[in-house]
Write an enzyme that holds these catalytic residues in place. Structure first.
Site, PDB file in Angstrom:
ATOM      1  N   SER A   1     -23.301  32.578  -1.841  1.00 56.53           N
ATOM      2  CA  SER A   1     -22.294  31.523  -1.967  1.00 56.53           C
ATOM      3  C   SER A   1     -21.102  31.843  -1.068  1.00 56.53           C
ATOM      4  O   SER A   1     -20.414  32.844  -1.251  1.00 56.53           O
ATOM      5  CB  SER A   1     -21.841  31.416  -3.422  1.00 56.53           C
ATOM      6  OG  SER A   1     -20.593  30.764  -3.460  1.00 56.53           O
TER       7      SER A   1
ATOM      8  N   HIS B   1     -25.241  28.768   0.207  1.00 59.37           N
ATOM      9  CA  HIS B   1     -24.791  27.902  -0.893  1.00 59.37           C
ATOM     10  C   HIS B   1     -23.315  27.544  -0.690  1.00 59.37           C
ATOM     11  O   HIS B   1     -22.470  28.439  -0.549  1.00 59.37           O
ATOM     12  CB  HIS B   1     -24.991  28.674  -2.201  1.00 59.37           C
ATOM     13  CG  HIS B   1     -24.649  27.937  -3.449  1.00 59.37           C
ATOM     14  ND1 HIS B   1     -25.536  27.077  -4.081  1.00 59.37           N
ATOM     15  CD2 HIS B   1     -23.521  27.943  -4.209  1.00 59.37           C
ATOM     16  CE1 HIS B   1     -24.964  26.600  -5.180  1.00 59.37           C
ATOM     17  NE2 HIS B   1     -23.736  27.098  -5.286  1.00 59.37           N
TER      18      HIS B   1
ATOM     19  N   ASP C   1     -20.054  25.752  -2.242  1.00 60.15           N
ATOM     20  CA  ASP C   1     -19.446  25.266  -3.481  1.00 60.15           C
ATOM     21  C   ASP C   1     -18.318  24.303  -3.158  1.00 60.15           C
ATOM     22  O   ASP C   1     -17.272  24.710  -2.644  1.00 60.15           O
ATOM     23  CB  ASP C   1     -18.911  26.457  -4.284  1.00 60.15           C
ATOM     24  CG  ASP C   1     -20.040  27.253  -4.902  1.00 60.15           C
ATOM     25  OD1 ASP C   1     -20.864  26.644  -5.606  1.00 60.15           O
ATOM     26  OD2 ASP C   1     -20.110  28.477  -4.659  1.00 60.15           O
TER      27      ASP C   1
ATOM     28  N   MET D   1     -15.526  21.890  -4.497  1.00 60.17           N
ATOM     29  CA  MET D   1     -14.737  21.687  -5.728  1.00 60.17           C
ATOM     30  C   MET D   1     -13.549  20.777  -5.442  1.00 60.17           C
ATOM     31  O   MET D   1     -12.926  20.886  -4.380  1.00 60.17           O
ATOM     32  CB  MET D   1     -14.228  23.034  -6.238  1.00 60.17           C
ATOM     33  CG  MET D   1     -15.327  24.060  -6.455  1.00 60.17           C
ATOM     34  SD  MET D   1     -14.679  25.560  -7.209  1.00 60.17           S
ATOM     35  CE  MET D   1     -16.143  26.612  -7.133  1.00 60.17           C
TER      36      MET D   1
ATOM     37  N   HIS E   1     -23.495  22.322  -3.317  1.00 52.87           N
ATOM     38  CA  HIS E   1     -23.300  22.201  -4.767  1.00 52.87           C
ATOM     39  C   HIS E   1     -22.008  21.424  -4.998  1.00 52.87           C
ATOM     40  O   HIS E   1     -20.918  21.969  -4.837  1.00 52.87           O
ATOM     41  CB  HIS E   1     -23.234  23.624  -5.360  1.00 52.87           C
ATOM     42  CG  HIS E   1     -22.979  23.674  -6.830  1.00 52.87           C
ATOM     43  ND1 HIS E   1     -22.653  24.852  -7.476  1.00 52.87           N
ATOM     44  CD2 HIS E   1     -22.999  22.702  -7.786  1.00 52.87           C
ATOM     45  CE1 HIS E   1     -22.483  24.605  -8.759  1.00 52.87           C
ATOM     46  NE2 HIS E   1     -22.678  23.316  -8.979  1.00 52.87           N
TER      47      HIS E   1
ATOM     48  N   MET F   1     -19.278  20.057  -7.066  1.00 52.25           N
ATOM     49  CA  MET F   1     -18.587  20.125  -8.357  1.00 52.25           C
ATOM     50  C   MET F   1     -17.393  19.179  -8.260  1.00 52.25           C
ATOM     51  O   MET F   1     -16.235  19.596  -8.242  1.00 52.25           O
ATOM     52  CB  MET F   1     -18.135  21.568  -8.633  1.00 52.25           C
ATOM     53  CG  MET F   1     -19.285  22.456  -9.050  1.00 52.25           C
ATOM     54  SD  MET F   1     -18.895  24.201  -8.849  1.00 52.25           S
ATOM     55  CE  MET F   1     -19.283  24.374  -7.118  1.00 52.25           C
TER      56      MET F   1
ATOM     57  N   MET G   1     -26.264  26.332 -14.365  1.00 52.25           N
ATOM     58  CA  MET G   1     -25.019  27.106 -14.241  1.00 52.25           C
ATOM     59  C   MET G   1     -25.027  28.195 -15.312  1.00 52.25           C
ATOM     60  O   MET G   1     -25.208  27.914 -16.493  1.00 52.25           O
ATOM     61  CB  MET G   1     -23.788  26.212 -14.472  1.00 52.25           C
ATOM     62  CG  MET G   1     -23.462  25.239 -13.362  1.00 52.25           C
ATOM     63  SD  MET G   1     -23.259  25.961 -11.727  1.00 52.25           S
ATOM     64  CE  MET G   1     -21.931  27.138 -11.979  1.00 52.25           C
TER      65      MET G   1
ATOM     66  N   PHE H   1     -15.124  29.108 -10.301  1.00 50.22           N
ATOM     67  CA  PHE H   1     -14.725  30.354  -9.637  1.00 50.22           C
ATOM     68  C   PHE H   1     -15.926  31.285  -9.483  1.00 50.22           C
ATOM     69  O   PHE H   1     -16.822  31.284 -10.325  1.00 50.22           O
ATOM     70  CB  PHE H   1     -13.642  31.078 -10.453  1.00 50.22           C
ATOM     71  CG  PHE H   1     -12.425  30.231 -10.672  1.00 50.22           C
ATOM     72  CD1 PHE H   1     -11.423  30.153  -9.700  1.00 50.22           C
ATOM     73  CD2 PHE H   1     -12.298  29.465 -11.829  1.00 50.22           C
ATOM     74  CE1 PHE H   1     -10.324  29.331  -9.886  1.00 50.22           C
ATOM     75  CE2 PHE H   1     -11.191  28.641 -12.026  1.00 50.22           C
ATOM     76  CZ  PHE H   1     -10.204  28.572 -11.052  1.00 50.22           C
TER      77      PHE H   1
ATOM     78  N   ASP I   1     -27.003  29.890 -10.934  1.00 46.36           N
ATOM     79  CA  ASP I   1     -25.754  30.075 -10.190  1.00 46.36           C
ATOM     80  C   ASP I   1     -24.670  30.605 -11.126  1.00 46.36           C
ATOM     81  O   ASP I   1     -24.309  29.939 -12.096  1.00 46.36           O
ATOM     82  CB  ASP I   1     -25.338  28.709  -9.617  1.00 46.36           C
ATOM     83  CG  ASP I   1     -24.092  28.776  -8.760  1.00 46.36           C
ATOM     84  OD1 ASP I   1     -23.608  29.880  -8.462  1.00 46.36           O
ATOM     85  OD2 ASP I   1     -23.600  27.695  -8.382  1.00 46.36           O
ATOM     86  N   GLY I   2     -24.169  31.816 -10.813  1.00 43.03           N
ATOM     87  CA  GLY I   2     -23.047  32.377 -11.558  1.00 43.03           C
ATOM     88  C   GLY I   2     -23.378  33.720 -12.187  1.00 43.03           C
ATOM     89  O   GLY I   2     -24.294  33.829 -12.997  1.00 43.03           O
TER      90      GLY I   2
ATOM     91  N   GLY J   1     -22.611  35.155  -5.199  1.00 43.81           N
ATOM     92  CA  GLY J   1     -21.327  35.189  -4.491  1.00 43.81           C
ATOM     93  C   GLY J   1     -20.825  36.602  -4.362  1.00 43.81           C
ATOM     94  O   GLY J   1     -21.084  37.306  -3.383  1.00 43.81           O
TER      95      GLY J   1
HETATM   96  C1  DX5 Z   1     -19.099  28.744  -9.468  1.00 47.21           C
HETATM   97  C2  DX5 Z   1     -19.918  28.537  -8.217  1.00 47.21           C
HETATM   98  C3  DX5 Z   1     -20.772  29.695  -7.861  1.00 47.21           C
HETATM   99  C4  DX5 Z   1     -20.059  30.958  -7.576  1.00 47.21           C
HETATM  100  C5  DX5 Z   1     -21.024  32.112  -7.637  1.00 47.21           C
HETATM  101  O1  DX5 Z   1     -18.445  27.570  -9.771  1.00 47.21           O
HETATM  102  O2  DX5 Z   1     -20.753  27.415  -8.366  1.00 47.21           O
HETATM  103  O3  DX5 Z   1     -21.654  29.345  -6.792  1.00 47.21           O
HETATM  104  O4  DX5 Z   1     -19.414  30.948  -6.331  1.00 47.21           O
HETATM  105  O5  DX5 Z   1     -20.304  33.297  -7.546  1.00 47.21           O
HETATM  106  P1  DX5 Z   1     -20.713  34.630  -8.337  1.00 47.21           P
HETATM  107  O6  DX5 Z   1     -22.095  34.989  -7.884  1.00 47.21           O
HETATM  108  O7  DX5 Z   1     -19.673  35.622  -7.905  1.00 47.21           O
HETATM  109  O8  DX5 Z   1     -20.667  34.314  -9.803  1.00 47.21           O
HETATM  110 ZN    ZN Z   2     -22.370  27.031  -6.868  1.00 50.43          ZN
END
Ligand code: DX5
Ligand code: ZN
Length: 217
Positions: free
Chosen positions: A7, A32, A34, A36, A65, A67, A136, A142, A175-176, A197
């Site tokens: 990510s 990936h 993100d 937001m 992705h 969000m 998720m 984050f 993811d996460g 990430g």
């Molecule tokens: C969270 C994101 C993730 C995040 C993953 O809202 O969708 O993609 O960046 O990060 P890690 O692997 O550090 O949890």
């Molecule tokens: Zn994500």
């Protein structure tokens, strides 16, 4: 084949080009992104121009992705920016079926993302319109958060309900909080795409991190 999707949120943006190159060199095959909006999630990140840059800078699978509220407003922009996959959150989408068709109308693979506390029964009506489901395993917003273990129950339920009917190349993404401690719990359950990430970008040897996530070492 287990796809690894670093990510970009956890990358060093001062050297973005090098970071994308390093993702490719590590053996990861997806990237990936993100997206937001500060409404659906508390954080704000970047828009389609980053997707376009990433697409030009590599031959990684660009995995967007979203969000964001009203994802229908931006699907076309991300498709035209070169996304290979677009995930929209079911929680943002009263017209989920229509938006999944809209994503596919651009030749982009369609995916739905599901928050940790969201039920999966809605999938009964859209599973054939999906190329991927994104579970998720943190509350979106984050990177660097702790993995929520109840997600494992949800994946078990998903496998029980839909496992036998899935097309061969269907992607189950998580993811996460994915790291060396949590990856096996997921891949043992048939998860074939891991977003990472913090674990990936902070690892001193990213190629090793990819092998660990894939269970190769
Ligand atoms: C969270 C994101 C993730 C995040 C993953 O809202 O969708 O993609 O960046 O990060 P890690 O692997 O550090 O949890
Ligand atoms: Zn994500």
């Amino acid at each position: 084949m287990i796809h690894i999707a670093p990510s970009l949120l956890s990358a060093d943006f001062l050297k973005l080009g090098d970071e994308i190159k390093s993702v490719k060199e590590s053996g990861a095959d997806w990237l990936h992104l993100d997206i937001m909006d500060g409404h659906f999630v508390p954080n704000i990140t970047y828009g389609p121009f980053i997707a376009e840059f990433c697409r030009k800078a590599s031959d990684l699978t660009i995995d967007v992705h979203l969000m964001i509220e009203n994802p229908e407003k931006y699907i076309e922009d991300f498709a035209k920016a070169g996304a290979h996959m677009i995930s929209i959150h079911v929680e943002t989408c009263p017209h989920l079926h229509r938006q999944l068709q809209f994503i596919r109308s651009f030749g982009v693979k369609s995916a739905v993302a599901i928050n940790p506390a969201t039920e999966i029964d809605f999938l009964d009506y859209v599973i054939d319109d999906l190329d991927m489901v994104l579970f998720m395993s943190v509350n979106p917003g984050f990177s660097g958060q702790k993995f929520i273990p109840s997600i494992l129950k949800k994946i078990d339920l998903f496998n029980k309900k839909y496992g036998s009917g899935l097309k061969k190349d269907f992607i189950i993404q998580v993811d996460g909080g994915v790291n060396d401690q949590t990856c096996k719990l997921l891949t043992d359950r048939g998860v074939n795409c891991l977003v990472s990430g913090n674990y990936f970008f902070k690892h001193p040897d990213r190629a090793k991190a990819v092998k660990i996530l894939r269970g190769q070492i």
